[in-house]
Design an enzyme around this catalytic site. Structure first.
Site: not given
Length: 652
Positions: A441, A298-299, A383, A381, A301
């Site tokens: 939103d 989860f890049d 990517y 990392g 979080g």
């Protein structure tokens, strides 16, 4: 508690973070006794006021600037979630996290930096390298988020799992040389290896992966330069973080978890989106082998990936008449860190906007489309991800994500691997997905909105359709959070219309904006899997929830080592009404990547995203007033028939 000087000159609650505010937050936490020699900042971002407070704000009113800081004690593993007023210099709240229940704070630089020392102090790791004939000094360790699996000793502990990559010299690309068959599980607090999985002595791939070596690149191809010029300057204006361009008016922000955020997007004075961001992303891998089954990242979080955002450069990352904006975040010690040129803003020509050559009037009209681009790029990392928000002259909003960089690699066995592609001799790239969650939103002409699912419907041949050619539009109102968990379906061109049931256009139709998905795959992992529980947001293309200022991240506030169920799946259990309410639309989009040899040694950009398009929001084409393009090579009024006249060609 010490009261610090209020920030001078603050005029809006959504202004960009300043270095002085970061300092004030750190000083307030220190004064409250919450900082110490081994305490680090694991997260720092503006704590935006609730929507009603922002919408009610008027120029000249006092602004209380608050920030959320998550603190981590490296020595004990304890952590605290705090909210601090930089204006008042006070800690408004502080809560110690319970890791088995809440999850862990994200992994920080200070923890990454010790990984190789921890590994090289473990005899099992060193023996595994010796058996492979590899010197420890030539190994680059890559610590990765651990997820949650059936390992009782990991409960409540800060864990990462580490692979090794061989780097024979400092210019060599280690990602091309994975040391496969071995993975270390590391306790970050105790700084020791808790488990070593060593299942195979596979040869280290020797493929040439140095993509930045001119000898590997070969002679440059013969391409002439492209120059983007705007002789009269740009058409947009920026005041602070407020942008005006054509009929568009919006604000933008930046934080280390979401990166670029857009706020209060309006067209011709009419609100459309209150806040837009990419609130989470997950990269689940498909290889079930003993050393790789746990790979899913989860890049946002787990890593706060926007803290690594690139400083963009004119002519390389952005072309044209560019407006850059620096972004201020906090480093591990809570000191301000400025990312120079983090956000790039410019205009792009985008071909034909509208055009018609008429047989009866002999008229020919053409207008060119252009778009305002607001973007940032971040490496995480192997990517690199670029996020590009586009605003168009006809009221369209689009997000495009560009994925590039280096594919994650593994050794490729002689017998093959059904879960990976051989991208170079002996070098594999496991299959995986890149799944993003956009938090939208919406405020389409006001706060009270609803969502309609709209799709094509075939009409059976028979009475009323004797020749079988008929099809129609089917519209279904999504009334509750349970009914608003939906999948895209390209076979019936399914879209979702966010409408205002209290506003109509000249035809009596509810004004609206259509969310147009790409209709690509959602999460493939089994429903009983750990990653399915943790990334439930990625199992649907659409979720709609009732607005709650505390509901910000679709996989929960603390994703790292969270067992799952947080975020969207927890919130929708209340099954709140969403018909004519203040609603938030969550859209999952992304790609499923079966790597190609062409993706090695560096991957050409892959694209994914979505579009928000006005549907009944306007009474007619809102871009009729776009001026004709001037210049010697374009004319707007030309007869259709007869020989072509000099200087009347239209560039596409």
């Amino acid at each position: 508690m010490t009261t610090l000087e209020a920030r001078p000159g603050t005029t809006h609650p959504l202004e960009m973070t300043t270095t002085a505010e970061v300092d004030r937050v750190r000083e307030a936490l220190a004064a409250a006794g919450l900082l110490g020699e081994t305490v680090r900042f694991a997260f720092f971002a503006p704590e935006e006021p609730p929507k009603d407070a922002v919408l009610a704000h008027r120029d000249g009113q006092e602004v209380d600037r608050r920030f959320r800081a998550v603190l981590l004690d490296l020595a004990t593993g304890r952590s605290w979630d705090t909210v601090v007023s930089a204006t008042r210099g006070e800690v408004d709240s502080s809560r110690e996290l319970d890791p088995p229940r809440d999850g862990q704070p994200p992994i920080i630089d200070a923890e990454f930096e010790v990984i190789e020392d921890v590994l090289n102090a473990d005899e099992r790791w060193l023996e595994a390298l010796r058996r492979r004939g590899i010197e420890p000094a030539e190994v680059r360790a890559v610590p990765l988020s651990a997820g949650v699996y059936d390992h009782p000793e990991e409960v409540g502990r800060r864990i990462v799992r580490a692979f090794g990559f061989h780097q024979a010299h400092e210019k060599q690309n280690p990602w091309a040389h994975p040391i496969d068959g071995i993975v270390a599980y590391i306790d970050l607090t105790d700084r020791k290896v808790t488990r070593l999985v060593d299942v195979a002595d596979m040869p280290v791939p020797a493929a040439q992966g140095d993509f930045d070596d001119p000898a590997v690149q070969g002679p440059p191809m013969d391409l002439k330069p492209i120059e983007i010029t705007q002789p009269e300057g740009r058409s947009f204006t920026v005041e602070g973080n407020r942008v005006r361009w054509g009929k568009w008016d919006l604000r933008y922000g930046f934080n280390e978890r979401e990166g670029l955020t857009l706020h209060q997007i309006a067209f011709d004075g009419r609100p459309i989106v209150y806040r837009a961001s990419v609130a989470e992303m997950v990269v689940p891998y498909a290889d079930p082998s003993p050393v790789r089954f746990w790979q899913n990242y989860f890049d946002c979080g787990e890593y706060m990936f926007a803290r690594y955002a690139d400083s963009l450069e004119l002519g390389c990352d952005c072309l044209g008449d560019i407006h850059y904006t620096d972004a201020v975040i906090a480093d591990d010690l809570g000191r301000p860190k400025t990312i120079r040129n983090a956000i790039c803003m410019h205009e792009e020509d985008y071909g034909v906007l509208w055009k018609h050559s008429d047989l009866f009037t002999n008229s020919r009209e053409v207008r060119r489309q252009r778009r305002l681009v607001i973007s940032f790029f971040t490496p995480i990392g192997n990517y690199d991800y670029g996020f590009y928000w586009y605003l168009y002259l006809d009221g369209t909003i689009q997000l495009e994500v560009k994925a590039t960089g280096l594919v994650f690699t593994a050794a490729y066995p002689e017998g093959g691997n059904e879960y990976a592609t051989e991208v170079a001799p002996g070098l594999g790239a496991p299959f995986h997905q890149h799944l993003f969650s956009a938090r939208l939103d919406m405020t389409v002409d006001g706060v009270r909105n609803a969502v309609d699912e709209v799709q094509a419907e075939r009409v059976p041949m028979g009475e009323g359709n004797p020749y079988g050619n008929a099809f129609r539009k089917r519209t279904t109102r999504l009334t509750t959070e349970s009914s608003a968990q939906r999948k895209a379906d390209g076979s019936v061109v399914r879209t979702w219309h966010i409408v205002n049931p209290e506003r109509t256009n000249a035809m009596g139709q509810n004004v609206g904006y259509a969310l147009i998905p790409e209709s690509k795959a959602t999460l493939f992992a089994d429903e009983a899997s750990s990653i399915h529980a943790r990334a439930t947001f990625a199992t649907n293309h659409l979720w709609v929830t009732r607005y709650d200022p505390a509901e910000r991240y679709p996989a929960g506030d603390f994703v790292n080592q969270n067992a799952g169920g947080a975020g969207l799946p927890a919130w929708v259990q209340a099954d709140r009404a969403v018909d004519g309410e203040d609603v938030v639309v969550w859209h999952t989009f992304g790609t499923t990547h079966f790597p190609r040899p062409e993706d090695f040694p560096v991957m050409p950009v892959d694209y994914t995203g979505f579009t928000l398009k006005p549907v009944g929001f306007f009474d007619r084409n809102p871009a009729l007033d776009v001026p004709a393009t001037g210049g010697a090579h374009c004319s707007s009024h030309v007869e259709v028939h007869g020989p072509a006249k000099e200087g009347t060609t239209d560039g596409h």
